[in-house]
Scaffold this active site. Sequence first.
Site, PDB file in Angstrom:
ATOM      1  N   LYS A  97       0.853  -1.183   0.000  1.00 12.50           N
ATOM      2  CA  LYS A  97       0.000   0.000   0.000  1.00 12.50           C
ATOM      3  C   LYS A  97       0.893   1.237   0.000  1.00 12.50           C
ATOM      4  O   LYS A  97       1.904   1.274   0.718  1.00 12.50           O
ATOM      5  CB  LYS A  97      -0.888   0.002   1.245  1.00 12.50           C
ATOM      6  CG  LYS A  97      -1.836  -1.195   1.302  1.00 12.50           C
ATOM      7  CD  LYS A  97      -2.932  -1.099   0.260  1.00 12.50           C
ATOM      8  CE  LYS A  97      -3.888  -2.276   0.367  1.00 12.50           C
ATOM      9  NZ  LYS A  97      -5.040  -2.118  -0.568  1.00 12.50           N
ATOM     10  N   ASP A 144     -14.054  -7.459  -8.994  1.00 14.36           N
ATOM     11  CA  ASP A 144     -14.412  -7.710  -7.600  1.00 14.36           C
ATOM     12  C   ASP A 144     -15.688  -8.548  -7.655  1.00 14.36           C
ATOM     13  O   ASP A 144     -16.597  -8.248  -8.429  1.00 14.36           O
ATOM     14  CB  ASP A 144     -14.653  -6.389  -6.864  1.00 14.36           C
ATOM     15  CG  ASP A 144     -15.043  -6.602  -5.419  1.00 14.36           C
ATOM     16  OD1 ASP A 144     -14.160  -6.499  -4.551  1.00 14.36           O
ATOM     17  OD2 ASP A 144     -16.227  -6.883  -5.140  1.00 14.36           O
ATOM     18  N   GLU A 202      -1.902   0.413  -8.637  1.00 19.38           N
ATOM     19  CA  GLU A 202      -3.329   0.102  -8.540  1.00 19.38           C
ATOM     20  C   GLU A 202      -4.105   1.285  -7.973  1.00 19.38           C
ATOM     21  O   GLU A 202      -3.629   1.964  -7.056  1.00 19.38           O
ATOM     22  CB  GLU A 202      -3.445  -1.109  -7.604  1.00 19.38           C
ATOM     23  CG  GLU A 202      -4.839  -1.602  -7.356  1.00 19.38           C
ATOM     24  CD  GLU A 202      -4.803  -2.946  -6.592  1.00 19.38           C
ATOM     25  OE1 GLU A 202      -3.828  -3.702  -6.764  1.00 19.38           O
ATOM     26  OE2 GLU A 202      -5.744  -3.197  -5.830  1.00 19.38           O
ATOM     27  N   HIS A 229      -9.380  -8.465  -7.504  1.00 19.15           N
ATOM     28  CA  HIS A 229      -9.312  -7.947  -6.147  1.00 19.15           C
ATOM     29  C   HIS A 229      -9.909  -8.984  -5.209  1.00 19.15           C
ATOM     30  O   HIS A 229     -10.924  -9.608  -5.518  1.00 19.15           O
ATOM     31  CB  HIS A 229     -10.136  -6.659  -6.060  1.00 19.15           C
ATOM     32  CG  HIS A 229     -10.345  -6.169  -4.651  1.00 19.15           C
ATOM     33  ND1 HIS A 229     -11.584  -6.134  -4.048  1.00 19.15           N
ATOM     34  CD2 HIS A 229      -9.469  -5.712  -3.731  1.00 19.15           C
ATOM     35  CE1 HIS A 229     -11.462  -5.655  -2.816  1.00 19.15           C
ATOM     36  NE2 HIS A 229     -10.190  -5.390  -2.593  1.00 19.15           N
ATOM     37  N   GLU A 241     -11.476  -2.701  -8.193  1.00 20.21           N
ATOM     38  CA  GLU A 241     -12.223  -3.110  -7.007  1.00 20.21           C
ATOM     39  C   GLU A 241     -13.369  -2.160  -6.685  1.00 20.21           C
ATOM     40  O   GLU A 241     -14.350  -2.557  -6.075  1.00 20.21           O
ATOM     41  CB  GLU A 241     -11.301  -3.263  -5.793  1.00 20.21           C
ATOM     42  CG  GLU A 241     -10.763  -1.966  -5.248  1.00 20.21           C
ATOM     43  CD  GLU A 241      -9.863  -2.193  -4.025  1.00 20.21           C
ATOM     44  OE1 GLU A 241      -8.668  -2.445  -4.237  1.00 20.21           O
ATOM     45  OE2 GLU A 241     -10.345  -2.117  -2.890  1.00 20.21           O
ATOM     46  N   ASP A 283      -0.275  -0.017  -4.484  1.00 23.57           N
ATOM     47  CA  ASP A 283      -1.722   0.246  -4.462  1.00 23.57           C
ATOM     48  C   ASP A 283      -1.981   1.538  -3.693  1.00 23.57           C
ATOM     49  O   ASP A 283      -1.688   1.622  -2.500  1.00 23.57           O
ATOM     50  CB  ASP A 283      -2.408  -0.938  -3.765  1.00 23.57           C
ATOM     51  CG  ASP A 283      -3.926  -0.812  -3.729  1.00 23.57           C
ATOM     52  OD1 ASP A 283      -4.464   0.213  -4.185  1.00 23.57           O
ATOM     53  OD2 ASP A 283      -4.575  -1.752  -3.238  1.00 23.57           O
TER      54      ASP A 283
END
Lengths: 434, 434
Positions: free
Chosen positions: A221, A325, A275, A352, A302, A249
Amino acid sequence: MPVGAAGAYRIVGMETHDVRFPTSRQLDGSDAMNPDPDYSAAYVVLKTDDGFEGHGFAFTIGRGNDVQTTAISALEPYVIGKDVEDLGALYKDMVNDSQLRWLGPEKGVMHMAISAVVNALWDLKAKRAGKPLWRLLSELSPEQIVDLIDFRYLSDALTRDEALQILKNAEQGKAERIARLIEVGYPAYTTSPGWLGYDDEKLRRLCKEALDQGFGQIKLKVGADLEDDRRRFRVAREICGPDFPIAIDANQRWDVGSGIEWINALREFKPHWVEEPTSPDDVLGHAAIARGIEPIPVATGEHVQNRIIFKQLLQANAISYLQIDSARVGGVNENLAILLLAAKFGVPVCPHAGGVGLCELVQHLSMFDYVAVTGTMDDRVIEYVDHLHEHFVDPVVIRNGRYVAPSAPGFSGELHAASITAHTFPDGEVWRDA
Amino acid sequence: MPVGAAGAYRIVGMETHDVRFPTSRQLDGSDAMNPDPDYSAAYVVLKTDDGFEGHGFAFTIGRGNDVQTTAISALEPYVIGKDVEDLGALYKDMVNDSQLRWLGPEKGVMHMAISAVVNALWDLKAKRAGKPLWRLLSELSPEQIVDLIDFRYLSDALTRDEALQILKNAEQGKAERIARLIEVGYPAYTTSPGWLGYDDEKLRRLCKEALDQGFGQIKLKVGADLEDDRRRFRVAREICGPDFPIAIDANQRWDVGSGIEWINALREFKPHWVEEPTSPDDVLGHAAIARGIEPIPVATGEHVQNRIIFKQLLQANAISYLQIDSARVGGVNENLAILLLAAKFGVPVCPHAGGVGLCELVQHLSMFDYVAVTGTMDDRVIEYVDHLHEHFVDPVVIRNGRYVAPSAPGFSGELHAASITAHTFPDGEVWRDA
């Protein structure tokens, strides 16, 4: 519950549950936009007159799970008393209801409610057929598959005939691919090392564990603090080596300009993909970012609300990886459309997952994609996060960094009854004590 | 209720009501996508400790209005006990709540709920200030206006500084424009003749009435049957003459290819604009249609979920008219951003209205646009539909085909208490007897 059954049946009951896990207490799942999520499921159980149950849910991260649960309840008239053999017609009836449609159309709370119900119907269908969903879908004919799809608003990018042709081209070799899938499973990557709330020591330890467990990719992240991101990326590279795929992400943290700048400041660490650099609604923004950070690939999905946004992301060359998703768009049916769109445009689907039960559900869709749509697992991975699987009746199994193909009948999204009871908000024991 | 008040105050109560009007019984509001709407309001009343009330609502067309009402109730913790002087901060707190955001972000049921609450807060603020909202907004400084806006995801198209400059440029002449607005009102067009459910005789009569009432434009619903559309357009042209502006509205009925074909088959009747030709999510689709039907202008907006989609419609040259809706995006605050985006791109704003109370609300935004943003009413019209105004405390007044500037304090969206009681679903008298 009986094992497999044929013939007509009707839905005679629908139950909903507001189920929340207090994940914010450990900072699991913390990222630049979501500092303290309580992973939650607006959960639905459909009951038939021949003794089967179908389980489904919308995933949320806490507050508002009650609103989401109410929206699912509002769909009761669409399923109670219905013969639900034709899931194409039932799905289209719900999505195109002229009055409910005003609440979207095909987006947000009402669409996620439809997703929960549609997925519960598929769980039911697969349980009655005595097959895991991936296999049930893979054994449908190309014509049966396209009948499940609403092609409205897609025809400038994918027609029914084109979708049919993609599926027909994949008919050959299906049996061999099913055998291979059962033998080797489907590649996974893990986000577990990368949450923002973890310190470097934990990051280092979890990176090592990811390698030891055989994962072929990890994800970090990013997006809260650039220097922090550079330090954490460096730590991860030290452990994983210079060529190991490490995706990043940002969870929608940036505008177009700031995203391009930030990503380029991480370029030396060779992100495998970036992402959700910006708003999931911003097709042109994703396209501008993709051009601004070439050749680093952009991934998103997602939070993409429906097939119409995915269509445009593909038309605009905005993404190099498409992340479906399982529980945000209109359930299995709309995801079939999205898999076919991705196949038409030659963009790999890397789902995701994580949250509550998203791994359990989405593995079936990727496996169907391999067996019956694209015929390949190359350059494709399903996200894996090691949270909350113990609450599921048929939890995912990861072996050598790959998802093992489920063999139990259904869609794998059924929570243990005791987990539902304990985590019901606000009266379950987990919340009552808080 | 006191008239005008200064100083600090707090919200001490929130009431919600599921209010539905049985409009489907007369086919009022019938179009190609919405054959039988029951115009409804998920209605909210905020009460302060100094005796004022703020009224707001989300507009829906029937089923699901209960879900929408529940979503509004979920926002209670964001307003109760709050000092609500800074509506910029409060708006951003609601929109960016990390957990609620997962239910959108910024779209669908949860976003419309925020819209209802934000608009109720503005109603409250304007009532306490003793001014109609358009005037309250017009008298804010450029800095105060931009502080109300969330520029996240806009900076590639409109920065804070650019917005500030647009507002500063409009400072001069404000007083004259306020005087002129009060004198002549704001141009309106009427959709009343054009509903699909009406026969030719009724269409003819209503076209004549529209001309007699001084409207400068009408609109016809299209998209259900091409021959029917051609016949109805011909009837309207006979009555209105060859050069009178007649817009058409397909309510999202088409795909890109079928839309281009259908519109070109109506080309001889010179549509003033074609509205909602396809999915409101399809920016690239609108752009493709715009190119395929040149020079017929494309308009959209009533179902556009937020400023991010509007931004892209403008960036892609997909629309020639931008149709804000007062109660779908995040209320007044997000509409301020959208007005400024439109001004930056030089696209006229011609609001969507009708439904329940949408005329009452949106007139304030267009009037603010004239006084404080663009400084012009040229090529701009607010939709007018003559339904349900009798239920409002401060209903719109149309004179010579123009909206008369409201003079009563507030945002004009307050329903009579008796109307709420009678139309509450399912126990109000209107529904109990049905």
